[in-house]
Scaffold this active site. Structure first.
Site, PDB file in Angstrom:
ATOM      1  N   ARG A  58       0.993  -1.206  -0.050  1.00  0.00           N
ATOM      2  CA  ARG A  58      -0.371  -0.382  -0.118  1.00  0.00           C
ATOM      3  C   ARG A  58       0.649   1.138  -0.304  1.00  0.00           C
ATOM      4  O   ARG A  58       0.603   2.219  -0.051  1.00  0.00           O
ATOM      5  CB  ARG A  58      -1.109   0.147   1.142  1.00  0.00           C
ATOM      6  CG  ARG A  58      -2.277  -0.996   1.093  1.00  0.00           C
ATOM      7  CD  ARG A  58      -2.808  -1.553   1.636  1.00  0.00           C
ATOM      8  NE  ARG A  58      -2.339  -1.471   3.624  1.00  0.00           N
ATOM      9  CZ  ARG A  58      -2.035  -2.699   3.752  1.00  0.00           C
ATOM     10  NH1 ARG A  58      -2.351  -3.729   2.696  1.00  0.00           N
ATOM     11  NH2 ARG A  58      -1.211  -3.107   4.231  1.00  0.00           N
ATOM     12  N   GLU A  95       6.116 -10.678  14.871  1.00  0.00           N
ATOM     13  CA  GLU A  95       5.695 -11.522  16.866  1.00  0.00           C
ATOM     14  C   GLU A  95       6.357 -12.672  16.617  1.00  0.00           C
ATOM     15  O   GLU A  95       6.309 -13.583  17.193  1.00  0.00           O
ATOM     16  CB  GLU A  95       4.585 -11.035  16.877  1.00  0.00           C
ATOM     17  CG  GLU A  95       3.485 -11.455  17.670  1.00  0.00           C
ATOM     18  CD  GLU A  95       1.869 -10.871  18.100  1.00  0.00           C
ATOM     19  OE1 GLU A  95       1.310 -10.913  17.418  1.00  0.00           O
ATOM     20  OE2 GLU A  95       1.579 -11.479  19.577  1.00  0.00           O
TER      21      GLU A  95
END
Ligand code: AMP
Length: 169
Positions: A58, A95
């Site tokens: 994006r 993560e």
């Protein structure tokens, strides 16, 4: 106009617990799109920016338009394995596991003054990797710009360059 009215929260996308900031309503509105590009560009005008690096995917929506506003070139920073020419890679931690971004080896050079653009600043891991990769090629990172900053994730603290966000949550 208040661009935040055209940013849609999508709960549990792409996975449970994530509230995804969907920018497509703002892109669809001609005035909002123009305002987003103008506000992303304004802080960096007159700063001698030579190229705007956009982060896949994006970041690619905004970076070329900002580059045109600033009279600069556009450089894509892509996910691994997408670029056809010799590329340099910077890995970063997620993560769970790692990800990486790549740029062509000749995309930025010493003497370049780079603005880095992405749609959303979340944890800052992606942007920090991009800054590191640009510096490894000898270029200067003048700053980073985002349409949306998720302030509660403290991504800004990972970045040792000026950061501008059009909208903060
Ligand atoms: P981060 O590395 O955590 O700062 O994540 C930044 C990247 O993930 C950007 O390229 C964003 O497009 C995307 N991203 C992360 N969190 C969100 C979110 N809540 N909504 C939309 N995009 C997100």
């Amino acid at each position: 106009m208040d661009l935040s009215t055209l940013i849609r929260d999508v709960p549990d996308f792409p996975k449970p617990g994530i509230v995804f900031k969907d920018i497509t309503p703002a892109l669809r509105d001609p005035s909002a799109l123009a305002q987003a590009i103008a506000e992303l560009s304004a802080p960096w005008s007159g700063r001698g920016i030579t190229a705007v690096v956009g982060i896949e995917a994006r970041g690619f929506i905004f970076a070329p338009a900002v580059a045109l506003e600033l009279g600069a070139g556009f450089v894509p920073a892509r996910k691994p394995g997408k670029l056809p020419w010799t590329a340099v890679r910077q890995a970063y931690g997620l993560e769970y596991g790692t990800d990486a971004i790549e740029m062509h080896i000749d995309a930025v050079r010493p003497g370049d003054r780079i603005l880095m653009i992405d749609d959303v600043l979340a944890t800052g891991g992606t942007a920090n990797a991009a800054v590191t990769l640009i510096r490894r090629q000898g270029a200067t990172v003048v700053g980073c710009g985002f349409l949306v900053e998720l302030g509660f994730l403290n991504g800004r603290q990972k970045l040792d360059v000026p950061v501008q966000a059009v909208l903060k949550y």
